[in-house]
Enzyme design. Structure first.
Site, mmCIF file in Angstrom:
data_model
loop_
_atom_site.group_PDB
_atom_site.id
_atom_site.type_symbol
_atom_site.label_atom_id
_atom_site.label_comp_id
_atom_site.label_asym_id
_atom_site.label_seq_id
_atom_site.Cartn_x
_atom_site.Cartn_y
_atom_site.Cartn_z
ATOM 1 N N SER A 162 0.819 -1.214 0.000
ATOM 2 C CA SER A 162 0.000 0.000 0.000
ATOM 3 C C SER A 162 0.853 1.265 0.000
ATOM 4 O O SER A 162 0.545 2.243 0.643
ATOM 5 C CB SER A 162 -0.949 0.022 1.202
ATOM 6 O OG SER A 162 -1.857 -1.034 1.151
ATOM 7 N N CYS A 163 1.948 1.234 -0.735
ATOM 8 C CA CYS A 163 2.762 2.433 -0.873
ATOM 9 C C CYS A 163 3.489 2.357 -2.200
ATOM 10 O O CYS A 163 3.469 1.340 -2.887
ATOM 11 C CB CYS A 163 3.776 2.556 0.265
ATOM 12 S SG CYS A 163 5.002 1.236 0.275
#
Length: 287
Positions: free
Chosen positions: A114-115
């Site tokens: 999630s980055c």
């Protein structure tokens, strides 16, 4: 096969008294997911439901959407130098004729952590790979899902009551799938809430029940962009979490029509998007 729990020695201090005893901990081991023989991703997970986890992960990546697109999933022997099977590597084979999208390393990193990508790129990636729009009306032939706040308020207790491993360890996240009437369809536990959701979605793929167009997904903890993405990719119209959502999760929900609920605790909740599915009654004005 790795166990779901393991025993470890622990020193306990209670009101100044020190004692030694064994403690039950949730197991955590790496799982490498291969796609048609090629390494794709590694995730840290609680062993169990590994095939469903891998299948659900590939649903969230836009690779799989129907049961007939999956040929088989197997554990890979020879994963170590001595050739033994660690049950920590799975290979997913797609059916002949299934076109596998180009999953780049950049896309892989963003999905599992999630980055790494900006908000717009993340939203665009979901928009271009989603198999279904969120449609709980079957193309206009059925009424949309409508949920009473009292029903939603009852779901966290039902999830907690079904967490068997959490009772022994206190160290697992959970994801549960409910019908619009509040009936529990399935629940999965894992050290990672994203893995728990993948296990739910993977089992639905294997059972041929995707898209999950009239269901409610409840997750322990917060609602990240990654979890909203997985709900959208599975066609789930309602995502509820007992903690806060992220800003990008709210953006994705608003763009795709997902109903996103946070801080679902007792009779209290925040509805961040898709409020048309919740039967809300405005508070009386104060003079």
């Amino acid at each position: 096969m790795g166990r779901v729990t393991e025993r470890r020695k622990v020193i306990r201090v209670r009101d100044g008294a020190v004692s030694s005893r064994p403690d039950t901990l949730v197991a955590e081991e790496p799982l490498e997911i291969r796609l048609n023989g090629k390494p794709l991703a590694i995730t840290m997970r609680t062993p169990g439901d590994d095939f469903a986890l891998a299948a659900g992960f590939l649903v969230s990546e836009g690779v799989l959407g129907r049961a007939d697109e999956l040929q088989n999933i197997v554990y890979c022997a020879g994963a170590t130098e001595d050739g033994s099977n660690t049950y920590n590597v799975v290979d997913v084979r797609t059916a002949p004729g299934v076109v596998v999208p180009d999953i780049t390393l950049e896309r892989n990193v963003y999905t599992t952590s999630s980055c790494g990508l900006c908000g717009k790129a993340s939203l665009d990636a979901v928009r271009t790979t989603a198999r279904w729009t969120i449609d709980d009306t079957a193309g206009g032939t059925t009424p949309p899902v409508r949920l009473e706040p009292d029903l939603l308020a009852s779901l966290p207790d039902r999830l907690r009551a079904a967490q068997r491993v959490f009772d022994r360890t206190g160290g697992l996240h959970a994801a549960a799938l409910f019908t619009e009437a509040g009936e529990l369809i399935d629940i999965r536990e894992d050290v990672g809430r994203h893995n728990a959701v993948d296990k739910l979605v993977g089992r639905a793929l294997q059972n041929g029940t995707l898209p999950l167009s009239r269901t409610v997904l409840l997750v322990s903890g917060r609602a990240s962009f990654e979890l909203a993405q997985k709900a959208v990719m599975a066609g789930i119209p309602v995502l509820a979490a007992v903690s806060a959502p992220s800003s990008l999760a709210v953006d994705l929900a608003a763009e795709t029509g997902l109903t996103l609920i946070g801080f679902l605790r007792g009779a209290n909740m925040n509805v961040y998007a898709g409020e048309h599915r919740i039967t809300l009654r405005a508070a009386a004005g104060r003079g």
